[in-house]
Scaffold this motif. Structure first.
Motif: not given
Length: 514
Positions: A363-369, A424-429
């Motif tokens: 969930d942290v990574l989802y929100r950071l993305n 898994q998918s990188l962030l910010g894309v």
């Protein structure tokens, strides 16, 4: 065809928002001094185009008067950027030369008849002989060779002694604020430096904000006080002393050296200030301390690849959350500099805040993305390995997510190495990306290795360090080592993999179940 210049004027600049105005001002001063206003528009445009192709490092602008033409050179320590393109305005000649680690872009502007005649008269009247041209060129090279503000006064003094004076004292101040203070003193006879220092101790040195170069007497010495001013700021005073009167031509040379020295001093100060600010920014993006984690032995290596005035895009973190659990992260933001630092700061602080509010790793990574995408055009993509460490009787349980990051590897005491995280998918894309946690067990003595691409993509010719499982083989050799010893061995192997310095940041995080 290269001609011997009748006159040369040069200045060194540090790249940045203010450099464009400074270069244009210098070009106008040259054209005014050489009575060539008719070529000023072409000279300004030519300079702007050539400077725009300089790499992000200090460069020197050199104008040479050759009678019927003017030659512009942009000199820079061998840059890493692309080959410069030719100017868009008409020029007589242009080209690029390389010598002794320096790249020189050059172009020649033909002078109209009236400007040619006036400029030639000026050059013949004011040009020094070949010795003095070489002296000024050497002085420019020496001053351009350092960006250490503490070194510039020493270089100034040793340039002018004994050619222009018997001794030189350089005084500095903080951009015209506060009293002048001695920075460096040099005498042709080193045995007389202490006595000279005592003679100068009570002397009232003119302010750099004064009207200009002035003369005064100190004991038996005639003293020439040359203000050091650059970009409208007084930086100090260069005092030259000799036992007889200063000839007019020596005074002119001293003024010329003073202008070059002031620019070099200002460039060095600006560079040092920017480097200090970026070091402070870099420190703010890393953990403030080294926490002690029960049951965990960890090691870290962090090496930004850029100059001291660059902020790297790699980062790592290790911090406590509720109920005896700990979180770790290692990430790599695309690019370097302030834009990358902004995303790094956002990621690091968001990770801590969200984790301490009780959000799970995925969930942290989802929100950071989503937070990174909300930055719009300022967003940079980010690879990240983020996990939660929980002590268990057998060792450590780690719940982690790898968002586009290089593979996380587990090393068993037997030397067996396996990949433990699903890519898994990188962030910010991509928006609305969901992430799934992997659960990894580290038994006592097991090691988890996480690195950034400064390790896996270290290049030697056509080969990468991680080709054919290269990193896994290196890790297998580390069985039985402590966490920090593993990190240090990986770092050494990365350095030894290629002869040239790495062009990428490097971060290594090793977690070992104690």
């Amino acid at each position: 065809m290269t001609s011997t210049p009748r006159a040369v004027l040069a200045a060194t600049f540090v790249p940045g928002e203010a450099s464009g105005d400074a270069v244009r001002r210098f070009t106008r001063e040259v054209m005014t001094a050489w009575a060539a206003p008719s070529v000023l528009p072409a000279a300004e445009r030519l300079t702007e185009e050539m400077v725009a192709q300089a790499d992000h490092a200090p460069f020197e602008v050199v104008w040479g008067h050759e009678g019927d033409s003017m030659r512009l050179e942009i000199r820079q320590k061998e840059p890493t950027g692309s080959h410069p393109e030719g100017p868009t305005i008409p020029v007589a000649e242009w080209g690029v030369t390389h010598s002794s680690g320096t790249r020189v872009q050059w172009a020649r502007l033909t002078l109209p008849d009236a400007s040619r005649r006036m400029a030639a008269e000026w050059a013949e009247e004011s040009a020094p002989g070949p010795f003095w041209l070489g002296f000024l060129a050497d002085a420019s090279d020496l001053l351009a060779g350092t960006l250490d503000p503490d070194m510039v006064p020493a270089i100034i003094a040793q340039i002018v002694v004994p050619r222009l004076a018997t001794w030189c004292a350089v005084y500095t101040c903080d951009e015209g604020l506060g009293p002048l203070r001695p920075a460096y003193l040099w005498h042709a006879d080193e045995a007389r430096i202490d006595a000279l220092r005592e003679q100068l101790a009570g002397v009232d040195i003119p302010s750099p904000e004064g009207p200009g170069t002035s003369m005064m007497s100190v004991a038996s010495w005639q003293v020439l006080a040359v203000p050091l001013r650059a970009r409208g700021r007084g930086l100090g005073v260069m005092c030259l002393g000799r036992g007889d009167r200063f000839p007019d031509d020596i005074i002119q040379f001293a003024d010329d050296i003073g202008r070059r020295a002031a620019l070099a001093m200002d460039n060095a100060r600006l560079y040092a200030q920017q480097a200090a600010a970026n070091r402070a920014l870099q420190r703010s993006l890393l953990p403030p301390d080294e926490p002690e984690v029960p049951g965990l032995d960890y090691g870290v290596v962090y090496e930004p690849a850029g100059e001291t005035n660059e902020v790297g895009g790699d980062f790592y973190d290790l911090f406590a959350v509720a109920d005896g659990a700990w979180r770790f992260a290692i990430g790599d933001v695309c690019g370097t500099g302030p834009e990358a630092a902004a995303v790094t700061g956002l990621a690091r602080h968001a990770l801590r805040l969200l984790a301490r509010e009780g959000h799970g790793v995925a969930d942290v990574l989802y929100r950071l993305n989503e937070a990174i995408l909300d930055e719009g055009e300022r967003a940079r993509f980010l690879t990240l390995l983020h996990g939660e460490i929980t002590p268990v009787p057998e060792g450590l349980e780690i719940r982690l997510v790898s968002a586009g990051h290089p593979e996380a590897l587990r090393l068993r005491p037997s030397g067996q190495v396996d990949v433990v995280a699903t890519p898994q998918s990188l962030l910010g894309v991509f928006p609305e990306v969901t992430y799934e946690e992997d659960v990894v067990r580290l038994d006592h003595g097991d090691v988890l290795l996480a690195v950034t691409d400064g390790v896996t993509e270290r290049r030697s010719g056509d080969r990468l360090l991680d080709d054919d499982g290269g990193l896994a083989r290196l890790l297998a050799e580390c069985a039985g080592l402590s966490a920090q010893a593993v990190a240090e061995r990986i770092r050494r192997r990365v350095q030894d993999f290629a002869s040239e310095p790495s062009a990428d940041d490097l971060a290594i995080l090793v977690l070992r179940a104690a």
